[in-house]
Design a protein around this motif. Structure first.
Motif, PDB file in Angstrom:
ATOM      1  N   PRO A   1     -10.746 -48.533 -46.437  1.00 50.61           N
ATOM      2  CA  PRO A   1     -10.046 -47.251 -46.014  1.00 50.61           C
ATOM      3  C   PRO A   1      -9.999 -46.102 -47.019  1.00 50.61           C
ATOM      4  O   PRO A   1      -9.799 -45.133 -46.506  1.00 50.61           O
TER       5      PRO A   1
ATOM      6  N   ILE B   1      -4.660 -53.228 -38.134  1.00 51.68           N
ATOM      7  CA  ILE B   1      -4.076 -52.032 -37.903  1.00 51.68           C
ATOM      8  C   ILE B   1      -3.083 -52.457 -36.815  1.00 51.68           C
ATOM      9  O   ILE B   1      -3.111 -52.836 -35.804  1.00 51.68           O
TER      10      ILE B   1
ATOM     11  N   ALA C   1      -9.288 -48.069 -33.384  1.00 51.75           N
ATOM     12  CA  ALA C   1      -8.999 -49.133 -34.228  1.00 51.75           C
ATOM     13  C   ALA C   1      -9.947 -50.311 -34.427  1.00 51.75           C
ATOM     14  O   ALA C   1     -10.262 -50.615 -35.566  1.00 51.75           O
TER      15      ALA C   1
ATOM     16  N   THR D   1      -4.425 -54.293 -45.498  1.00 52.48           N
ATOM     17  CA  THR D   1      -5.801 -54.538 -46.192  1.00 52.48           C
ATOM     18  C   THR D   1      -5.888 -55.758 -46.890  1.00 52.48           C
ATOM     19  O   THR D   1      -4.703 -56.661 -46.938  1.00 52.48           O
TER      20      THR D   1
ATOM     21  N   ILE E   1      -4.374 -42.235 -38.698  1.00 50.84           N
ATOM     22  CA  ILE E   1      -5.392 -43.182 -39.587  1.00 50.84           C
ATOM     23  C   ILE E   1      -5.703 -42.273 -40.726  1.00 50.84           C
ATOM     24  O   ILE E   1      -5.817 -42.791 -41.868  1.00 50.84           O
TER      25      ILE E   1
ATOM     26  N   LEU F   1      -2.046 -49.289 -41.714  1.00 48.50           N
ATOM     27  CA  LEU F   1      -3.226 -49.927 -42.311  1.00 48.50           C
ATOM     28  C   LEU F   1      -3.033 -50.964 -43.222  1.00 48.50           C
ATOM     29  O   LEU F   1      -2.392 -50.838 -44.178  1.00 48.50           O
TER      30      LEU F   1
ATOM     31  N   LEU G   1     -10.011 -53.230 -44.474  1.00 45.16           N
ATOM     32  CA  LEU G   1      -9.119 -53.503 -43.483  1.00 45.16           C
ATOM     33  C   LEU G   1      -9.010 -54.757 -42.921  1.00 45.16           C
ATOM     34  O   LEU G   1     -10.017 -55.096 -42.238  1.00 45.16           O
TER      35      LEU G   1
ATOM     36  N   ALA H   1      -4.903 -43.546 -44.530  1.00 43.76           N
ATOM     37  CA  ALA H   1      -6.121 -43.833 -45.782  1.00 43.76           C
ATOM     38  C   ALA H   1      -5.782 -43.249 -47.045  1.00 43.76           C
ATOM     39  O   ALA H   1      -5.995 -43.572 -48.029  1.00 43.76           O
TER      40      ALA H   1
END
Length: 367
Positions: free
Chosen positions: A79, A6, A71, A38, A103, A36, A3, A107
């Motif tokens: 995640p 956020i 967060a 990445t 969250i 989220l 991650l 994920a």
């Protein structure tokens, strides 16, 4: 996969008309959407939409505050290691399962995209390409509730939920009787008090309607009140608002207080917790829904994906707020109700690609 950021959005969701329950009338809600981000370029989306500030302790400002606490402590984690992610959230903040749910859902969305599988596939596989849903008839005059019941049957719904409570119990009884007169064979009926009935009135209503096949959903406010009346009612009782985590579900089953459940994905902590509850209910042959309080396409897709994996004999439907919302986050893939059913999104993860212009700028960014 790690991650890197956020993002948190607040989305205005005007209600089509007014949604009336025993304790409140809803005309506008705010949903909290989590993105989220990445280091691979993949992003995942989750959502939580409390049903106003008095339906339950959950509320929008609480969701925002909880996510802001959690967060920063998740940046740098993978995640898609969802169990470890949930443990990290619990280590960062006690409680606030509804905020953590956003969250958790994001994920699962990311995990599906990473492995090019739908969320329902990651949860064990779907039993078909669509799921059944049901229609919730808001509090209104008995005549109006019966009219809506007849209309929704024509639209293909096979299960109806009538909202009761917040008015004279005789009006509730009259509404149930009028609806029962228009129901076709095979239709299922639930009378949902949303915690708005006293134990006395619940017993009174059930005994007066003992000839009508239906279930009573969360008539009273607490488990203790349910325990006091459980042996006096003539209908199965499904628990809803009091089941705010897996532990309460287990306790209510052990104490023989629940004949089934109206389950909300975000209330219990997200898809991960809902999967556990699904398996507990299957082990004990207890029927249940897979719903949420409210929300847009992201929450709707999460409910549909989980619902698609429930044993058909136990599945009471996936309720989504789509009929009460004018706009979709994803115009092409947003879940829609057709003939009482909802098709499972076909893309990886949740199968929803929201139009970020619909959300505006993030109200908070971490990472």
């Amino acid at each position: 996969m790690k991650l890197t950021a956020i993002n948190v959005y607040e989305v205005d969701l005007p209600v089509v008309g007014t949604y009336r329950m025993s304790m409140t009338a809803i005309t506008r809600l705010t949903s909290v959407v989590v993105e989220l981000v990445t280091d691979t370029g993949l992003v995942g989306y989750g959502e939580v939409c409390p049903l106003g500030p008095i339906y339950q302790p959950q509320h929008v400002l609480g969701a925002r505050a909880a996510i802001e606490e959690i967060a920063p402590k998740l940046i740098g984690r993978d995640p898609t290691e969802i169990l470890q992610l949930n443990r990290a959230m619990d280590a960062a903040l006690n409680g606030s399962r509804y905020a953590k749910a956003a969250i958790d859902i994001a994920a699962w969305d990311l995990a599906g995209k990473r492995y090019n599988r739908r969320v329902c596939d990651l949860l064990g596989g779907a039993v078909g390409d669509s799921v059944s849903t049901y229609y919730a008839i808001a509090v209104a005059s008995p005549e109006e509730q019966a009219r809506v019941a007849a209309e929704k049957q024509e639209q293909g719904f096979r299960r109806l939920q009538i909202k009761v409570g917040g008015r004279d119990i005789e009006d509730d009884i009259e509404a149930i009787r009028k609806i029962s007169e228009v129901l076709r064979p095979g239709m299922r009926l639930a009378a949902d008090g949303n915690r708005g009935l006293t134990g006395r009135d619940t017993v009174f209503l059930s005994q007066r309607c003992r000839d009508i096949p239906m279930i009573l959903e969360q008539p009273c406010s607490t488990l203790d009140e349910i325990a006091n009346i459980k042996g006096q009612v003539c209908h199965p009782i499904y628990l809803d608002e009091v089941t705010d985590d897996v532990n309460v579900v287990v306790r209510s089953i052990a104490d023989r207080l629940a004949d089934g459940f109206g389950m909300k994905v975000t209330r219990v902590g997200g898809i991960s917790a809902m999967r556990t509850i699904r398996d507990i209910c299957e082990a004990r042959s207890l029927p249940h829904t897979v719903d949420d309080n409210w929300g847009g396409d992201i929450i709707a897709a999460a409910c549909v994906h989980v619902g698609a994996t429930v044993a058909p004999k136990l599945f009471e439907g996936a309720w989504i707020a789509s009929p009460y919302i004018e706009h979709h986050y994803d115009v092409e893939n947003g879940p829609r109700i057709e003939n009482g059913r909802i098709k499972i999104p076909t893309g990886p993860g949740l199968g929803i690609t929201p139009d970020l212009k619909r959300f505006g700028s993030p109200v908070a960014t971490f990472g």
